[in-house]
Write a protein that holds these residues in place. Structure first.
Motif, PDB file in Angstrom:
ATOM      1  N   UNK A 122       0.829  -1.194   0.000  1.00 41.11           N
ATOM      2  CA  UNK A 122       0.000   0.000   0.000  1.00 41.11           C
ATOM      3  C   UNK A 122       0.871   1.253   0.000  1.00 41.11           C
ATOM      4  N   UNK A 123       1.951   1.171   0.810  1.00 37.84           N
ATOM      5  CA  UNK A 123       2.890   2.286   0.877  1.00 37.84           C
ATOM      6  C   UNK A 123       3.484   2.586  -0.489  1.00 37.84           C
ATOM      7  N   UNK A 124       3.871   1.513  -1.168  1.00 32.99           N
ATOM      8  CA  UNK A 124       4.450   1.693  -2.502  1.00 32.99           C
ATOM      9  C   UNK A 124       3.426   2.305  -3.450  1.00 32.99           C
ATOM     10  N   UNK A 125       2.213   1.757  -3.339  1.00 32.66           N
ATOM     11  CA  UNK A 125       1.136   2.245  -4.198  1.00 32.66           C
ATOM     12  C   UNK A 125       0.857   3.721  -3.906  1.00 32.66           C
ATOM     13  N   UNK A 126       0.833   4.006  -2.585  1.00 32.16           N
ATOM     14  CA  UNK A 126       0.547   5.368  -2.158  1.00 32.16           C
ATOM     15  C   UNK A 126       1.608   6.335  -2.692  1.00 32.16           C
ATOM     16  N   UNK A 127       2.877   5.923  -2.473  1.00 27.87           N
ATOM     17  CA  UNK A 127       3.988   6.750  -2.968  1.00 27.87           C
ATOM     18  C   UNK A 127       3.861   6.979  -4.461  1.00 27.87           C
ATOM     19  N   UNK A 128       3.569   5.863  -5.118  1.00 26.52           N
ATOM     20  CA  UNK A 128       3.482   5.934  -6.572  1.00 26.52           C
ATOM     21  C   UNK A 128       2.363   6.883  -7.001  1.00 26.52           C
ATOM     22  N   UNK A 129       1.214   6.678  -6.329  1.00 25.42           N
ATOM     23  CA  UNK A 129       0.056   7.514  -6.672  1.00 25.42           C
ATOM     24  C   UNK A 129       0.351   8.978  -6.410  1.00 25.42           C
ATOM     25  N   UNK A 130       0.967   9.194  -5.214  1.00 26.35           N
ATOM     26  CA  UNK A 130       1.282  10.572  -4.846  1.00 26.35           C
ATOM     27  C   UNK A 130       2.239  11.201  -5.846  1.00 26.35           C
ATOM     28  N   UNK A 131       3.257  10.393  -6.175  1.00 22.21           N
ATOM     29  CA  UNK A 131       4.245  10.855  -7.137  1.00 22.21           C
ATOM     30  C   UNK A 131       3.566  11.202  -8.454  1.00 22.21           C
ATOM     31  N   UNK A 132       2.658  10.298  -8.825  1.00 22.84           N
ATOM     32  CA  UNK A 132       1.932  10.489 -10.078  1.00 22.84           C
ATOM     33  C   UNK A 132       1.112  11.778 -10.006  1.00 22.84           C
ATOM     34  N   UNK A 133       0.439  11.933  -8.853  1.00 24.20           N
ATOM     35  CA  UNK A 133      -0.396  13.131  -8.687  1.00 24.20           C
ATOM     36  C   UNK A 133       0.452  14.392  -8.770  1.00 24.20           C
ATOM     37  N   UNK A 167       2.754  19.026 -14.183  1.00 26.10           N
ATOM     38  CA  UNK A 167       2.573  19.083 -15.628  1.00 26.10           C
ATOM     39  C   UNK A 167       1.427  20.044 -15.970  1.00 26.10           C
ATOM     40  N   UNK A 168       0.344  19.902 -15.180  1.00 27.63           N
ATOM     41  CA  UNK A 168      -0.807  20.773 -15.409  1.00 27.63           C
ATOM     42  C   UNK A 168      -0.410  22.226 -15.237  1.00 27.63           C
ATOM     43  N   UNK A 169       0.408  22.449 -14.174  1.00 26.57           N
ATOM     44  CA  UNK A 169       0.827  23.816 -13.903  1.00 26.57           C
ATOM     45  C   UNK A 169       1.693  24.351 -15.050  1.00 26.57           C
ATOM     46  N   UNK A 170       2.618  23.474 -15.486  1.00 26.15           N
ATOM     47  CA  UNK A 170       3.484  23.869 -16.606  1.00 26.15           C
ATOM     48  C   UNK A 170       2.653  24.219 -17.830  1.00 26.15           C
ATOM     49  N   UNK A 171       1.697  23.326 -18.104  1.00 22.62           N
ATOM     50  CA  UNK A 171       0.865  23.539 -19.285  1.00 22.62           C
ATOM     51  C   UNK A 171       0.075  24.830 -19.152  1.00 22.62           C
ATOM     52  N   UNK A 172      -0.446  25.039 -17.931  1.00 24.35           N
ATOM     53  CA  UNK A 172      -1.251  26.229 -17.693  1.00 24.35           C
ATOM     54  C   UNK A 172      -0.380  27.478 -17.898  1.00 24.35           C
ATOM     55  N   UNK A 173       0.839  27.410 -17.342  1.00 24.50           N
ATOM     56  CA  UNK A 173       1.756  28.527 -17.504  1.00 24.50           C
ATOM     57  C   UNK A 173       2.047  28.783 -18.972  1.00 24.50           C
ATOM     58  N   UNK A 174       2.332  27.667 -19.654  1.00 20.69           N
ATOM     59  CA  UNK A 174       2.655  27.776 -21.074  1.00 20.69           C
ATOM     60  C   UNK A 174       1.466  28.372 -21.835  1.00 20.69           C
ATOM     61  N   UNK A 175       0.269  27.921 -21.431  1.00 20.30           N
ATOM     62  CA  UNK A 175      -0.925  28.415 -22.104  1.00 20.30           C
ATOM     63  C   UNK A 175      -1.085  29.922 -21.864  1.00 20.30           C
TER      64      UNK A 175
END
Lengths: 291, 726
Positions: free
Chosen positions: B179-190, B196-204
């Motif tokens: 679960x910890x691994x999954x959590x880390x992974x999910x968090x990392x992904x988030x 990425x969203x922020x970068x895209x928003x900035x770029x936009x």
């Protein structure tokens, strides 16, 4: 029909008859009570075993055999109890004395050396598979393997003519022994053995795997244990490690195989590990014993 | 059976009863423990880490056995075991030493492979219990505990219950880890998604802002272009209708010129910018005097500042070297832009320019230039943005103050080309201070003189030349004719390269002015053909061919030279440049256009004739050069007077030291300065002096020097007689 001349053979009747001829070794019940007793000590347990010198010698030899590969020399039953464990030693003691229980079977029906070699091999392989699966109390798998074909002995001892006919028919027709049993008797040796062990109040985790080792799908409580004996038996037949009444290799139950979740390459490793243990264990258990 | 008698004895029965009772109690406690496993499961599901799981398991196991001490070892990734949870905590060391002993003698390893409790008596009379905590896939840890008494045989049901609990524990550990691994992974992904969203928003947002700026820019630009264009068209239409008085016509023409000039500025901005953007901009590397560069640049701008009633000062740090090598044109362009802005945005107060030395090492000189104003200021948020292309501090600025919004972007690019930086400090309502730095190489002062020689000869007179002009656009032909014909030159026009070649082969020309882009045969082809013709027919002196093109880059210059041309003029053609270039290439055999002009007068004997033949001061001539702005005359004359006195003193000193080269240099400077303001007699006298000094002849210098002083006095008298206040 030739068979109609024999007295009516039912499972219960055979068990009833056998019960008077063969009985569980006396120490087993006492040992069982002692290890279940909250107040008993290691000394109490070892006292019961050491009363039987032959058993003591066999257990000590087993404890020091490759089957355990123990880190230190086990030079007393007390030490065997602490290192191997109480329940495990009980199971081992039963396995080590069962060959003495079923004696005097006519050699022209069943070659007992070959028969017990098959049983030891089945027990060791089942035990090795259980260790691989990180099961606890693996010694009960060894007992279950040792006992899985006792039904064949029961029939040979109490219905030698029937036994002979089945064996000959098998040889003539090239059919499975257990199929012939079912046709002629309405039950097979697995059910018969299971019934006897149940009468002896052997724990259900041993009884069911014996009773269902040809019909693993029929197991109700101990699916894993049953599947292990089923697989180990077939492996022994296929590798021709000893031989009971059965001449062929019975089919592997697919669901039992799936239940174990093993991959095929594990079997080779397990066989390789088991082989030296089988010969050593067989020599210990048959040593000084009139089989 | 013999046992039957014993079994009936009261002792045996009593023992049986107590055995069954005790067993019963044991079973009940096991069942209670198992029944309470929902609490245990709850603890496990709340557990955040390994230790919490072990703690919960310890709690559960204490219901099963009267353990003295209890603990768990965690299996680390390197295969080692670490005692994580000891209970009570004080037992930590005892447990650890017991475990160490068992590790040494092999019991620990044995227990790892047994998957059931292994009991070992300890030296202190207790029983140590070891049981592996493992799932089917891997070992997670080891359970250790001590029980009182060294021969304890735990009853089988309890041991089975222990196995059950430890199994649960093992799977809980595995779940937590997974679960910890999954959590880390999910968090990392988030996090990555957010980033990425922020970068895209900035770029936009950036893209939108850039697009908006570009739209604004285009809107401004069309306004900027349309306004002068409307002026040109409107005025031209009025003039075509005719019937205007000469005064009106002149007024309209001036308006047209103003509009055209401002259009030119805009177009230059755009062209500069696109050239820089395209990476096609290369800097010149020529020696120049930074003081002069700044002074001249500000001299032109000071007129505009004065018109607006602004005071303008400048100061050049004494540490700034006299000569630098670099592109003074670009330096002046940046400075002009910044000072121009300052004038534009300043309604009152003053503008000051400071030129300082930032660093000077290994021949690399970095100037730091500050342009201070007391203008409207720039909001902080805009301080960065204003250097972006198409942007002004406020888009409404354009309507109020005009401009393309390219100026600062060009400055930034130019400064970057010169390895410098540009930035601004500003306070709204108080004023702004623009800073920029730029890097030059340290130059040799002597190199400056030769540069000046070319520039200063601009106003010299020439003998009439026969000029071939190859140009397809009529207006350009007219312009060039208008510039050259008043000088007495004969201009023959050709509409394309082919016609130019025909003309060239039919008669002799002193010089060819060659447009590059022309129909039928372009300027490059025509030049090559002309050179070919010259080689074949053995023309003694090849005529200089001067290119005229709008593509102004060093590469283009090279292309022209490769085609056999001599030099290069940038369109639009400026009269001064054209004349300078003709001087440079069409000087007489003595090598200097100046001497050519003064041809018959270059002897000491003829000097006296000067008084009668040549005017002291040709005011009309100067006025023409100043674009018909009489208000500028006093300023220029003042500058001349200020500059010529030290040169006269220099002449005296050089003469005393019998320094021919010094004499030549000062005479040259006086000649140039005099030519600039049309002080013709001083100019000729100085020119003669320069020529003789160049030949190493100083014999007549003292006499001429006296004449020069006399002429200077005459000049100042003439000036004041004309009512020009210096």
């Amino acid at each position: 029909m030739a068979l109609s001349n024999y007295p009516v053979t039912t499972l219960d009747r055979l068990v009833e008859e056998t019960g008077t001829v063969y009985s569980l070794p006396l120490f087993y019940e006492r040992l069982n009570e002692t290890i279940n007793h909250p107040r008993s000590s290691v000394d109490d347990i070892s006292k019961i075993i050491t009363e039987d010198q032959g058993l003591t010698a066999r257990l000590l030899r087993l404890s020091n055999s490759p089957m355990f590969g123990c880190y230190a020399k086990v030079d007393s039953i007390t030490k065997a109890v602490t290192i191997i464990g109480t329940q495990q030693l009980r199971d081992l003691a039963l396995a080590a004395s069962i060959m003495g229980v079923f004696k005097g079977i006519p050699e022209n029906l069943l070659n007992m050396t070959s028969f017990w070699r098959h049983c030891v091999a089945c027990g060791i392989i089942a035990r090795s598979l259980a260790i691989y699966l990180r099961e606890s109390n693996v010694e009960r798998m060894f007992v279950a393997g040792m006992l899985h074909d006792v039904g064949q002995i029961v029939l040979a001892a109490s219905r030698p003519e029937m036994s002979r006919e089945l064996l000959e028919t098998q040889q003539d027709n090239g059919r499975f022994y257990l199929e012939l049993e079912r046709e002629r008797l309405g039950f097979d040796h697995a059910e018969l053995g299971g019934a006897l062990l149940k009468k002896w109040k052997i724990p259900a985790s041993i009884v069911e795997p014996v009773a269902c080792h040809h019909t693993p799908g029929a197991a109700e409580q101990f699916h894993l244990e049953t599947a292990l004996i089923h697989l180990a038996d077939i492996m022994c037949e296929a590798m021709e490690m000893g031989q009971g009444a059965e001449r062929g290799v019975p089919p592997l139950d697919e669901r039992a195989w799936e239940r174990l979740g093993l991959s095929a390459h594990v079997l080779e490793t397990v066989l390789k590990q088991s082989e030296p243990q089988i010969s050593e264990t067989f020599s210990i258990l048959s040593g000084g014993m009139d089989v | 059976m013999s046992d039957q008698n014993i079994s009936r004895s009261p002792e045996f029965l009593q023992e049986r009863i107590s055995y069954l009772e005790e067993s019963n109690l044991r079973f009940i406690s096991i069942f209670e423990m198992l029944a309470s496993s929902s609490e245990y499961q709850g603890d496990l599901s709340r557990a955040k880490d390994e230790e919490a799981i072990y703690r919960a398991t310890i709690c559960q196991l204490r219901r099963l056995f009267p353990f003295q001490s209890i603990g768990f070892l965690s299996c680390e990734s390197d295969g080692s075991f670490e005692l994580l949870a000891a209970d009570p905590a004080i037992a930590q060391d005892t447990l650890q030493s017991l475990i160490d002993t068992r590790m040494m003698d092999g019991t620990f390893a044995w227990a790892l492979n047994r998957n059931q409790a292994v009991l070992v008596p300890t030296e202190t009379g207790e029983t140590l219990i070891l049981q592996v905590v493992a799932t089917q896939s891997r070992v997670r840890g080891m359970f250790v505990a001590t029980l009182p008494g060294n021969s304890a045989a735990l009853d089988a049901p309890s041991l089975n219950a222990l196995t059950i609990v430890l199994h649960t524990c093992a799977y809980a550990l595995e779940s937590t880890v997974l679960y910890g691994m999954l959590h880390d992974h999910t968090q990392h992904l988030e996090e990555r998604v957010q980033l990425r969203t922020r970068d895209l928003e900035e770029a936009r947002l950036q893209a939108e802002a850039a697009s908006l700026a570009k739209s604004d820019f285009l809107a401004n630009m069309s306004h900027e272009i349309r306004t002068p264009m409307n002026g040109v068209i409107g005025m031209t239409e009025l003039m075509l209708q005719g019937g205007l008085t000469p005064q009106k016509e002149k007024q309209y023409l001036n308006a047209i010129k103003d509009s055209a000039d401002s259009l030119m500025l805009i177009i230059n901005d755009i062209l500069d910018f696109s050239k820089i953007e395209a990476g096609k901009f290369t800097l010149e590397n020529k020696p120049f005097c930074p003081r002069d560069a700044v002074k001249r640049c500000l001299g032109i701008l000071s007129v505009r500042a004065e018109e607006k009633g602004l005071q303008m000062f400048h100061q050049v740090d004494s540490a700034v070297p006299a000569c630098l090598v670099g592109d003074q044109g670009r330096l002046r362009q940046v400075l002009t832009n910044l000072v121009g802005n300052a004038i534009k945005f300043c309604q009152h107060g003053n503008i000051s320019v400071e030129v300082g030395l930032k660093s000077n090492n290994a021949d690399k000189v970095v100037l730091h230039i500050r342009v201070n104003d007391t203008g409207i200021g720039i909001p902080e948020e805009a301080c960065q943005r204003i250097f972006n292309q198409f942007e002004q501090a406020d888009s409404s600025t354009t309507r109020k103050f005009g401009g393309t919004g390219l100026g600062l972007a060009i400055c930034k690019k130019l400064v970057e080309l010169m390895d410098g930086e540009i930035w601004v400090e500003s306070q709204v309502g108080t004023g702004s201070c623009f800073h920029f730095t730029s890097q030059f190489l340290l130059g040799d002062e002597k190199l400056l003189i030769d540069e000046e020689a070319i520039t200063d000869s601009s106003s010299a007179r020439q003998t009439p030349l026969t000029i071939l002009l190859a140009e397809d656009v009529e207006i350009n032909r007219t312009l060039v004719q208008a510039i050259l014909e008043p000088h007495g030159h004969v201009v023959i026009c050709a509409e394309n390269g082919r016609k130019a070649l025909e003309a060239y082969t039919s008669r002799a020309f002193d010089v060819v002015l060659m447009d590059i882009q022309m129909p039928e045969m372009d300027g490059l082809q025509a030049s090559r053909a002309i050179r070919e013709f010259e080689r074949e027919y053995g023309r003694e002196v090849p005529a200089p061919i001067l290119a005229m093109t709008a593509f102004a880059g060093n590469e283009d210059r090279q292309v022209c030279i490769d085609a056999g041309m001599n030099d290069y003029l940038t369109k639009p053609i400026k009269p001064l440049q054209l004349v300078q270039l003709l001087n440079k290439y069409c000087a007489g055999p003595t090598g200097s256009a100046v001497e050519l002009t003064g041809g018959g007068l270059a002897t000491a004997a003829a000097a006296n004739e000067l008084n009668g033949a040549i005017a002291v001061f040709d005011q009309d001539d100067l006025l023409e050069r100043l674009g018909g702005r009489p208000e500028m005359i006093p300023r220029f004359v003042g500058l001349f007077c200020k500059g010529v006195l030290p040169q006269l003193e220099g002449l005296v000193t050089a003469l005393a030291a019998e320094d021919a080269d010094g004499v030549r240099r000062h005479a040259h400077a006086i000649k140039g300065a005099a030519a600039n303001i049309s002080a013709l007699r001083i100019q000729q006298l100085a020119a003669t002096m320069e020529t003789t000094a160049k030949e190493g002849d100083l014999t007549e210098v003292p006499q001429r020097l006296a004449m020069l002083h006399q002429e200077y006095r005459t000049f100042t008298e003439t000036i004041s007689a004309l009512g020009i206040a210096v």
